[in-house]
Design a protein around this motif. Structure first.
Motif, PDB file in Angstrom:
ATOM      1  N   LYS A   1      40.134  44.843  39.212  1.00  0.00           N
ATOM      2  CA  LYS A   1      41.318  44.756  38.360  1.00  0.00           C
ATOM      3  C   LYS A   1      41.575  43.313  37.939  1.00  0.00           C
ATOM      4  O   LYS A   1      41.932  43.036  36.786  1.00  0.00           O
ATOM      5  N   ILE A   2      41.374  42.391  38.877  1.00  0.00           N
ATOM      6  CA  ILE A   2      41.544  40.968  38.568  1.00  0.00           C
ATOM      7  C   ILE A   2      40.525  40.515  37.531  1.00  0.00           C
ATOM      8  O   ILE A   2      40.854  39.765  36.604  1.00  0.00           O
ATOM      9  N   VAL A   3      39.279  40.968  37.692  1.00  0.00           N
ATOM     10  CA  VAL A   3      38.231  40.610  36.716  1.00  0.00           C
ATOM     11  C   VAL A   3      38.607  41.104  35.326  1.00  0.00           C
ATOM     12  O   VAL A   3      38.451  40.390  34.324  1.00  0.00           O
ATOM     13  N   ASN A   4      39.143  42.323  35.249  1.00  0.00           N
ATOM     14  CA  ASN A   4      39.545  42.881  33.954  1.00  0.00           C
ATOM     15  C   ASN A   4      40.697  42.090  33.333  1.00  0.00           C
ATOM     16  O   ASN A   4      40.767  41.920  32.114  1.00  0.00           O
ATOM     17  N   LEU A   5      41.603  41.608  34.202  1.00  0.00           N
ATOM     18  CA  LEU A   5      42.747  40.831  33.715  1.00  0.00           C
ATOM     19  C   LEU A   5      42.381  39.369  33.466  1.00  0.00           C
ATOM     20  O   LEU A   5      43.009  38.695  32.655  1.00  0.00           O
ATOM     21  N   ALA A   6      41.357  38.876  34.194  1.00  0.00           N
ATOM     22  CA  ALA A   6      41.103  37.436  34.269  1.00  0.00           C
ATOM     23  C   ALA A   6      40.734  36.807  32.932  1.00  0.00           C
ATOM     24  O   ALA A   6      41.277  35.763  32.566  1.00  0.00           O
TER      25      ALA A   6
ATOM     26  N   LYS B   1      33.123  44.534  44.860  1.00  0.00           N
ATOM     27  CA  LYS B   1      33.367  45.880  44.332  1.00  0.00           C
ATOM     28  C   LYS B   1      34.762  46.419  44.679  1.00  0.00           C
ATOM     29  O   LYS B   1      35.104  47.533  44.285  1.00  0.00           O
ATOM     30  N   ASP B   2      35.548  45.624  45.427  1.00  0.00           N
ATOM     31  CA  ASP B   2      36.903  46.040  45.771  1.00  0.00           C
ATOM     32  C   ASP B   2      37.691  46.337  44.489  1.00  0.00           C
ATOM     33  O   ASP B   2      37.581  45.613  43.493  1.00  0.00           O
ATOM     34  N   GLU B   3      38.514  47.399  44.525  1.00  0.00           N
ATOM     35  CA  GLU B   3      39.224  47.815  43.317  1.00  0.00           C
ATOM     36  C   GLU B   3      40.195  46.735  42.832  1.00  0.00           C
ATOM     37  O   GLU B   3      40.401  46.563  41.617  1.00  0.00           O
TER      38      GLU B   3
END
Length: 514
Positions: free
Chosen positions: A226-231, A220-222
């Motif tokens: 962000k990485i998941v959204n970019l990945a 849940k770290d921000e």
């Protein structure tokens, strides 16, 4: 700043070049032992699959999302918080890659059957055995990639640049000292150990830079969010090479009695040594710098770095492509033709290298521009161009392989690279106007003219220095390279090439100091 970049580039280029040369030595010894026979095909297939699956699942997310987000933490939240994020990211990557490794070993027969279904039965069985040994490469590589990103973000480029030297050295020692006793299975284990050392080599530098391992596992770290959204967009955008390679593997597995797989692998590895050293060095130096400039919203500096990177790529890659294409048969003969690597193997491999050379400039542009978009935290543009590239490459591969046999596969990959490279150039210029200027186009024309003149010189030398003995072939290649390089750079100086004149002036300054 330019002086530091030049020094770093020089060291990285030298280190990566050494690693690639050792990789070439490794391939030469391997070719001597196994040629393009079934053991070579099985080994290349088994080693290719885990690495390509890693690239398609985690590789891009690690190398292309970690650095921008980590740099953002450094700039805005401080080093302590950035290292905490790095620990969390590392642990998540270990869990995921370990799971993928276990699944890969469990389902290895199915995976080989899907990716290389037309392999002869003896080759298929050996590939399954080898891939079970090699799947842990996914875990080792994933961890090594995280450490590379951590060190490069903190301006340590030297250690990441040398990690492949040790890995290649271990496999070379095995092939020279133990291959006769333990065979191809032992080579797989040696390769696995070599990849594992890439982690060990980086550990002292990682610790020195302040990294202290802690078991943190927070999805849940921000930063992770962000990485998941970019990945996903980034993963799709970097699927071009892995999918190209897997498509080649599938379509080539039934051609030339299975030898096409080995021929393409030898030529592709040599192609990467030639174009990859330069492109990889350049892109890895500019990536962290572009990430920091993006965080500072310094568009002018971003424009200057990309403009110079493109000019440098044109200056060096285009003549390399011309030379390699024209001398492909002689180069393969000198490098590989001995032992189990026969004249037939040379012919098969050199034809593939010829068609790969066509795509060198496209590969170089893609490598630099992909990193530029990621540094600007724009993952959607590379994703869209990659979808185009995948569709184009698969379509062209199917069409060309029917018309040309196995040589249609490297040709399809090359045409795809050139088209996508140009497309990305247009898109990045639209994003930051002024990256591609009239001056850039003039530089390209100068380079093209000089490379064409160099090509005529090579044609003349090939007609004058006739013969197929190793000595005559070596003389022909050496004379073509030496005279071709002298002619090319002389023409570029006469045409007042901006980048070349800059590097010459810097060299003169250093000589004066000495």
């Amino acid at each position: 700043m330019k002086k530091n970049i030049i020094k770093t580039f020089a060291f990285m280029f030298s280190a990566i070049f050494l690693a690639k040369i050792l990789g070439l030595v490794r391939n030469i010894i391997f070719a001597n032992c196994y040629g393009t026979g079934y053991e070579a095909t099985a080994f290349f297939t088994a080693s290719r699959i885990p690495l390509q699956l890693l690239d398609m699942s985690l590789g891009a997310a690690i190398s292309s999302t970690f650095i921008p987000i980590f740099n953002e933490y450094l700039q805005k939240k401080g080093k302590e918080r950035a290292i905490q994020f790095a620990n969390n990211f590392l642990n998540i990557i270990i869990v995921i890659s370990l799971l993928l490794t276990i699944l890969g070993i469990m389902f290895s027969p199915f995976i080989v059957n899907v990716i290389a279904p037309d392999l002869p039965q003896i080759t298929f069985n050996l590939t399954v055995d080898l891939i079970k040994l090699l799947f842990p490469i996914m875990l080792f590589t994933a961890v090594a990639f995280v450490f590379v990103g951590f060190l490069q973000s903190l301006d340590e480029f030297r250690i990441p640049a040398i990690i492949s030297v040790v890995a290649n050295g271990i496999l070379i020692l095995y092939l020279l000292l133990f291959n006769n006793k333990y065979g191809i299975q032992g080579a797989a284990i040696a390769m696995l150990i070599g990849w594992g050392t890439q982690i060990i080599v980086q550990l002292p530098a990682v610790v020195k830079k302040g990294f202290k391992y802690k078991f943190i596992l927070d999805f849940k770290d921000e930063g992770i969010k962000k990485i998941v959204n970019l990945a996903l967009p980034i993963l799709i955008s970097t699927w071009v090479q892995p999918i190209n390679n897997l498509v080649n593997l599938r379509l080539a597995s039934g051609l030339e009695e299975g030898q096409a797989v080995s021929a393409i692998e030898y030529s592709y590895n040599l192609y990467l040594i030639i174009v990859g050293v330069f492109s990889y060095t350049l892109s890895n130096i500019i990536f962290p710098k572009l990430s920091k400039l993006t965080a500072d919203d310094n568009k002018e500096q971003i424009k200057n770095i990309l403009n110079n990177s493109i000019k440098v790529s044109l200056l060096f890659i285009i003549p390399m492509a011309v030379g390699i294409g024209m001398l492909s048969n002689d180069i393969i003969k000198i490098i590989y033709e001995r032992g189990e690597f026969t004249a037939e193997s040379t012919l098969l491999t050199s034809r593939a290298l010829l068609y790969y050379s066509i795509g060198m400039i496209g590969y170089g542009l893609m490598e630099v521009l992909n990193k530029a978009f990621y540094a600007m935290q724009d993952s959607k543009t590379p994703m869209k161009t990659s979808i185009v590239a995948i569709i184009l490459n698969v379509g062209l591969s199917i069409i060309f392989v029917k018309a040309m046999g196995y040589t249609g596969l490297p040709l399809a990959a090359s045409i795809t690279s050139v088209i996508v490279g140009i497309l990305m150039l247009i898109l990045v210029n639209g994003r930051i106007n002024g990256i591609v200027t009239k001056e850039t186009i003039k530089e390209f024309i100068k380079v093209a003219i000089s490379a064409i003149v160099m090509a005529f010189l090579i044609i003349i030398l090939k007609k004058v220095i006739i013969g197929e003995t190793i000595l005559k072939v070596l003389i022909r290649v050496c004379m073509s390279i030496i005279l071709g390089v002298i002619l090319y750079f002389s023409l570029m100086i006469l045409q007042k090439n901006e980048m070349l004149i800059f590097y010459i002036s810097k060299l003169k300054e250093k000589m004066k100091k000495v």
